[in-house]
Design a protein around this motif. Structure first.
Motif, mmCIF file in Angstrom:
data_model
loop_
_atom_site.group_PDB
_atom_site.id
_atom_site.type_symbol
_atom_site.label_atom_id
_atom_site.label_comp_id
_atom_site.label_asym_id
_atom_site.label_seq_id
_atom_site.Cartn_x
_atom_site.Cartn_y
_atom_site.Cartn_z
ATOM 1 N N ARG A 271 57.893 56.139 -112.117
ATOM 2 C CA ARG A 271 56.949 55.586 -111.164
ATOM 3 C C ARG A 271 57.517 54.419 -110.382
ATOM 4 N NH1 ARG A 271 52.534 58.480 -110.015
ATOM 5 N NH2 ARG A 271 51.424 56.577 -109.528
ATOM 6 N N SER A 272 58.777 54.084 -110.560
ATOM 7 C CA SER A 272 59.314 52.863 -109.957
ATOM 8 C C SER A 272 59.316 52.920 -108.443
ATOM 9 C CB SER A 272 60.718 52.588 -110.486
ATOM 10 O OG SER A 272 61.594 53.656 -110.185
ATOM 11 N N VAL A 273 59.762 54.033 -107.866
ATOM 12 C CA VAL A 273 59.787 54.144 -106.401
ATOM 13 C C VAL A 273 58.373 54.194 -105.852
ATOM 14 C CG1 VAL A 273 60.443 55.627 -104.476
ATOM 15 C CG2 VAL A 273 62.058 55.205 -106.331
ATOM 16 N N ILE A 274 57.510 54.972 -106.502
ATOM 17 C CA ILE A 274 56.122 55.052 -106.066
ATOM 18 C C ILE A 274 55.481 53.668 -106.119
ATOM 19 C CG2 ILE A 274 53.850 56.006 -106.619
ATOM 20 C CD1 ILE A 274 55.256 58.463 -107.717
ATOM 21 N N SER A 275 55.739 52.938 -107.204
ATOM 22 C CA SER A 275 55.149 51.609 -107.375
ATOM 23 C C SER A 275 55.560 50.658 -106.262
ATOM 24 C CB SER A 275 55.559 51.039 -108.732
ATOM 25 O OG SER A 275 55.082 49.720 -108.887
#
Length: 367
Positions: free
Chosen positions: A165-169
């Motif tokens: 979820r890092s890029v989405i976050s």
């Protein structure tokens, strides 16, 4: 005569800097045609298939399945017929004055009106990628450096335990900082249902055509300035097992309703199975989002930056409404337009939403 072509991991968009090598779809020695999928690559947001830009033969599969490789890394070496040179590369050497950039970065920079020569590279990769251009635009036109540190710190402290979820976050955090307003209204989908077409297909068609008459809703706004777009590259928010992705249908305004419906079915199906091409995940100018029967009454979607507006479709159900003084039952659904209030006034967004609703409710009257 025979030459060699180095296939490199292209810009995957969404600020993604690396990918995990999945399954090779061909074997060394196999013949390859242009645009043939060669290898699956998984990112924080989606799985994509990397196609061959040339016709030839796979000489070597360099990238090992399961390995994590940065954008620009050599994935494979292909043997090709070449009369001009013995060695070819997806990222050829440039003259001292030429800016080295991926095709995705050049396309995005042209869309946003950014001079690539002014975009700095903070990670030492030597080639400007799309994430460099986006960082430059998000920073208001400043070369990435200290501006990128807060995001890096967030990933290190807040998202390390959730790498998927890092890029989405990071993208949603930027989008949440935008001063948006959401306008919600309802539409009678009776005429759409009577036509036998999918409500999402009809909505996408109506939106794509309406944006030509409401061009301020079809803008990109990097560097604090909105830039009108000549074409509608429609993003269709799609839920997958690995998260929400937004595949793009280019020049949607030029497609007939059947063509657009087929294109939506194609890209959303391939998004869910991880068979999108990298270029199908970048370059949208306006996004439509819908969760179908799970959508609820309405919501406030976040913008797909650097777009300035996003339209939501919610649950369509039979409701009592008043028509000509009588209470009748109609297939009603809510629509929302969320917009960046820095660049759009409420009247402009509302006029666009009303134009969409009028066309939906009069769908059966089309000649």
């Amino acid at each position: 005569m025979s030459g060699r072509f180095e296939l490199r991991l292209p810009d995957l968009g969404e600020g993604i800097a690396e990918g995990t090598i999945g399954e090779w779809l061909i074997h060394p020695g196999d013949a390859v045609t242009e645009d043939q999928p060669l290898v699956e690559v998984m990112t924080d947001k989606a799985s994509v298939e990397i196609p061959s830009p040339v016709t030839g033969r796979l000489a070597e599969a360099v990238a090992i399945p399961g390995s994590v490789v940065p954008v620009g890394s050599v994935l494979a070496v292909l043997e090709v017929e070449s009369s001009d040179q013995d060695e070819q590369s997806a990222t050829p050497a440039a003259s001292p004055t030429e800016v080295i950039a991926t095709p995705g970065a050049r396309r995005l920079a042209a869309q946003l009106g950014i001079d690539l020569a002014t975009v700095g590279i903070a990670d030492g990769s030597g080639s400007i990628r799309e994430d460099h251009v986006r960082s430059y635009a998000d920073a208001g036109g400043h070369a990435p450096g200290s501006e990128a540190q807060p995001e890096a710190a967030l990933n290190a402290t807040g998202n390390a335990a959730f790498p998927d979820r890092s890029v989405i976050s990071s993208r949603l955090t930027r989008a949440a900082a935008v001063p948006t307003v959401t306008n919600v209204d309802e539409a009678d989908f009776g005429a759409v249902y009577a036509s036998g077409l999918s409500p999402l297909t009809v909505l996408a068609f109506v939106v794509s055509r309406s944006l030509s008459k409401h061009p301020r809703c079809n803008m990109l706004a990097p560097e604090g300035r909105p830039i009108p777009q000549d074409s509608v590259h429609l993003g269709v928010a799609t839920q997958t097992d690995t998260g929400l992705v937004v595949p793009v249908i280019r020049h949607a305004e030029s497609l007939g309703v059947a063509e657009l419906g087929a294109a939506i079915s194609d890209v959303t199906a391939r998004a869910r199975t991880g068979h999108l091409r990298p270029d199908e995940l970048v370059g949208s100018t306006f996004t439509v989002t819908s969760a179908g029967r799970m959508a609820g009454q309405w919501a406030t979607p976040l913008l797909n930056l650097p777009e300035v507006a996003i339209l939501g479709l919610y649950r369509i159900a039979e409701r009592p409404v008043v028509r000509e003084g009588a209470v009748v039952v109609r297939s009603m659904g809510n629509l929302s337009i969320t917009f960046d209030h820095r660049y759009l006034d409420g009247m402009i967004a509302a006029a666009f939403l009303q134009a969409v609703i009028v066309q939906l409710e009069s769908w059966g009257e089309r000649s």
